[in-house]
Design an enzyme around this catalytic site. Structure first.
Site, short mmCIF file in Angstrom:
data_model
loop_
_atom_site.label_atom_id
_atom_site.label_comp_id
_atom_site.label_asym_id
_atom_site.label_seq_id
_atom_site.Cartn_x
_atom_site.Cartn_y
_atom_site.Cartn_z
CE LYS A 21 14.39 14.34 12.51
NZ LYS A 21 14.08 15.14 11.31
CD GLU A 76 1.95 5.04 9.63
OE1 GLU A 76 2.31 4.40 8.62
OE2 GLU A 76 1.61 6.23 9.61
CB CYS A 124 1.95 5.10 4.88
SG CYS A 124 3.21 6.19 5.44
CD GLU A 175 5.39 3.35 0.97
OE1 GLU A 175 6.53 3.20 1.44
OE2 GLU A 175 4.42 3.72 1.66
C1 SIN Z 1 0.36 8.33 6.56
O1 SIN Z 1 0.44 8.31 5.35
O2 SIN Z 1 1.29 7.99 7.28
C2 SIN Z 1 -0.87 8.80 7.29
C3 SIN Z 1 -2.06 8.78 6.47
C4 SIN Z 1 -3.33 8.95 7.26
O3 SIN Z 1 -3.34 9.24 8.47
O4 SIN Z 1 -4.36 8.78 6.64
#
Ligand code: SIN
Length: 475
Positions: free
Chosen positions: A173, A249, A283, A378
């Site tokens: 999804k 993640e 992230c 963040e």
């Molecule tokens: C992410 O921000 O979740 C992935 C970033 C990446 O694979 O470098």
């Protein structure tokens, strides 16, 4: 849609807008098209099909699976330009970055196509002479994933391909903001000859319903999620009832440290790449910069000069290096964090402006203190808060002072310090003298509240395999 040559990639666009999700261009606000909004019943049917398809797929050889997945890799690369355009249109990142993400996404297809052949078991020396002991690795079954809008292709392939290579089926999804890229790569998997039912994309305006259904369905054995820690916790709670395997993640708050012995030009280059890739919406983006007192002024001057050269605009236009933020809420969050930091004494050394629409200027903040919200949260936007530090011991405490533990970065030329700091940082990933460290060959993932499990590398395949122990007695 403008300038997409392979129109089959857009076969998911639907005419019936009554039960559909509108996909917007974040650079212009225009509606690009509509994709279906699947209801519960429709998704249950997809799950049933995935369960049936998986049973036959698990009986195929890893070699055959690799052949099909390799064809998929080739088709993605053959359609790199069209996929990149679709991505920029719905996600906003500059075209060059979208091309890079298509290649990055494809690299997981190529890697796991091969790695699926190496799902080795073991023979184990027996403690009893009449027995033989071994293990085999088997696919977990049906895997489902919820993927984010910041990497619309790579986050699908990083989860789907290890699943398929291991002999699982996969239901993804994608985020409601960026479903077209996901449907487009899935269409290429179909063209590569992947049997029906093994790779399904579902989209819904009711994300809560989909998450709850994925987590509660007894037909799904594995959930993989990339997104916020808040949502990850909910999915883990929901998955507990059926004791599903999960990979999470989640959020990050990456420190980027510049020591007194660092190569400052290299650190500036790494800082730009790490902070401003995807307009700061990753992230693993550097979230807060700690720079040693003795190199602080030099670093800030060079960094701010480079940041001022970044060019903000529609990602389809030539020379653009920073696209729009994904939506209004993202921009409001960035503005609030900047206002709060400035109210507490931070200086705007570069940028700081609301550029209208969903655009925000890449910004460097100085006179930042470790306890400000912009350091604790963040940011997910193009803002670089820079903190001055004096000694290594308090620096490590500050760098580790977060519930997150995804990526971290530092610059130093001293080999003793490199090992000491890399070992002391409480993070799943450490970049030393590098601002971008993601690759299909290395395990991507976090510790603490940044998640569970690893993606990419051989560890990424393990997430979709069960180990079965077989004991043969009476010998
Ligand atoms: C992410 O921000 O979740 C992935 C970033 C990446 O694979 O470098």
């Amino acid at each position: 849609m403008e300038q997409i040559k392979n129109l089959s990639l857009l076969s998911s666009l639907c005419e019936n807008v009554n039960s559909a999700i509108a996909v917007h261009n974040p650079a212009t606000g225009d509606v690009l098209g509509y994709v279906p909004s699947h209801n519960r019943e429709a998704i249950e049917k997809v799950i049933e099909k995935a369960e049936t398809a998986q049973k036959s797929w698990a009986k195929t050889t890893a070699k055959l699976r690799a052949e099909i997945l390799s064809r998929w890799y080739q088709l993605i690369m053959d359609n790199q330009e069209d996929l990149a355009r679709i991505m920029t249109l719905e996600q906003g990142k500059p075209l060059a970055e979208s091309r890079g993400e298509v290649a990055y996404g494809a690299s997981f297809v190529q890697w796991f196509a091969e790695e699926g052949k190496r799902a080795y078991g073991e023979t184990i020396p027996t403690p009893l002479t009449d027995r033989r002991i071994m293990t085999i690795r088997q696919p977990v079954g049906v895997a489902a994933a919820i993927t984010p809008w910041n990497f619309p292709i790579a986050m699908i392939t990083r989860k789907a391909v290890p699943a398929l290579a291991a002999g699982c089926s996969f239901i993804g999804k994608p985020a409601a903001q960026t479903p077209l890229s996901a449907y487009a790569v899935a269409e290429l998997a179909r063209q590569a000859g992947l049997p029906e039912g093994l790779l399904a994309i579902v989209t819904s305006s009711d994300a809560v319903m989909v998450g709850e259904l994925f987590c509660s369905s007894p037909k799904i054995q594995k959930i993989s999620f990339t997104g916020s820690t808040h949502v990850g916790r909910i999915l883990m709670r929901q998955s507990a009832e059926s004791v599903k395997r999960v990979s999470m993640e989640l959020g990050g708050n990456a420190p980027f440290i510049v020591f007194d012995d660092a190569d400052i030009d290299a650190a500036v280059k790494g800082a730009l790449a790490s902070k401003f890739r995807n307009a700061g919406q990753t992230c693993v983006c550097a979230n807060r910069f700690y720079v040693h007192d003795s190199v602080y002024d030099e670093f800030v001057a060079k960094f701010a000069a480079e940041v001022s050269k970044l060019s903000v605009g529609n990602g389809l236009d030539d020379g653009i290096t920073i696209g729009p933020l994904i939506d209004d809420n993202a921009k409001k969050k960035v503005q609030t964090l900047v206002n709060d930091a400035v109210a507490q004494g931070a200086n705007i050394t570069a940028g700081g402006d609301d550029l209208g629409g969903q655009f925000f200027a890449p910004t460097v903040l100085t006179h930042v203190e470790h306890n400000m919200s912009i350091v604790k949260e963040e940011i997910f936007g193009p803002i670089a808060p820079v903190i001055r530090f004096h000694d290594d011991a308090s620096l490590i405490d500050m760098a580790n002072d977060t519930e997150y533990g995804l990526a971290s970065y530092f610059y130093s030329k001293d080999i003793n310090r490199i090992f000491a700091v890399a070992e002391a940082l409480d993070y799943g990933m450490v970049g030393v003298n590098e601002g971008i460290i993601s690759t299909e060959v290395a395990p991507f993932g976090g510790v603490k509240q940044s998640g569970i499990g690893r993606e990419g590398a051989r560890q990424g395949l393990d997430e979709y395999l069960n180990t079965k122990y077989i004991c043969i007695g009476g010998m």
